[in-house]
Enzyme design. Structure first.
Site: not given
Length: 229
Positions: A83, A196
């Site tokens: 992430t 992202c």
């Protein structure tokens, strides 16, 4: 081959991509029946998202540090936090473990520099775009990040949380992202960082006219470099 510890679930949609890229890369490099040596911990994203929304970053850091320590105890010889946003608490993970953490921002900055660029658009969650932890680390690597403003920022964030983390990919959202990127390119960006891990489900190199730096793929391949190096 070193065993890679994948700390995922944020969201599992992109964590699945990490697992695929890591194994595909090992197979391509070693041939035959080879696959990656991987141990994975996948957290409940609902817990992490609630901490993000409440600004409880220390608690999130404690949670992920504990998971990372468990991966090391399970034999992981390097760690990959699957992430971008939660690299805000990378220091907590590094403090709780002794094996190297492959930092997604360092990998991305190196790729941008290798392409001969110094100014990029940065798309990600609101936390990644508004807060400084990614932009400052990119800057330390010689890369200036331009982020969307106003409605563009809200659109990028909303699509991630309302659509992409649920596996929903909409053409209208792809078009909206391309418009955001075009405006940042007009403001001076020479390329775009998909900051992202879920954005790669939506936007790729064929969608825009500037170089695309897909952080998920770059990060996963860097882990393979370390594992096989």
């Amino acid at each position: 081959m070193r065993k890679i510890g994948l700390l995922g679930g944020m969201s599992w949609e992109s964590s699945a991509l990490y697992y695929a890229v890591v194994n595909e890369a090992v197979r391509e490099r070693l041939g035959g029946y080879h696959s990656a040596r991987v141990v994975m911990s996948s957290v409940d994203f609902a817990e992490v998202e609630a901490m993000q929304a409440a600004g409880e970053w220390a608690a999130a850091g404690d949670l992920l540090a504990g998971e990372a320590a468990a991966l090391e105890a399970a034999g992981a010889e390097c760690l990959v936090l699957c992430t971008n946003t939660m690299h805000k608490v990378a220091d907590a993970i590094e403090a709780a473990t002794t094996v190297p953490l492959v930092h997604i921002v360092d990998v991305t900055a190196a790729a941008v520099r290798a392409a001969g660029l110094t100014r990029v658009a940065l798309l990600g969650t609101r936390f990644t775009m508004e807060q400084s932890f990614v932009r400052e680390r990119l800057a330390a690597g010689g890369v200036k990040a331009l982020v969307p403003q106003g409605e563009d920022l809200e659109t990028v964030h909303r699509v991630i949380y309302d659509e992409l983390v649920h596996g929903v990919v909409r053409e209208a959202s792809r078009a909206a992202y391309v418009d955001v990127i075009d405006r940042l390119v007009a403001a001076g960006a020479e390329g775009v960082v998909l900051g992202c891990t879920e954005i790669e489900l939506l936007v790729g190199p064929d969608d825009v006219d500037v170089p695309v730096f897909a952080t998920t793929r770059l990060h996963a391949l860097a882990a393979v470099d370390l594992a096989l190096g």
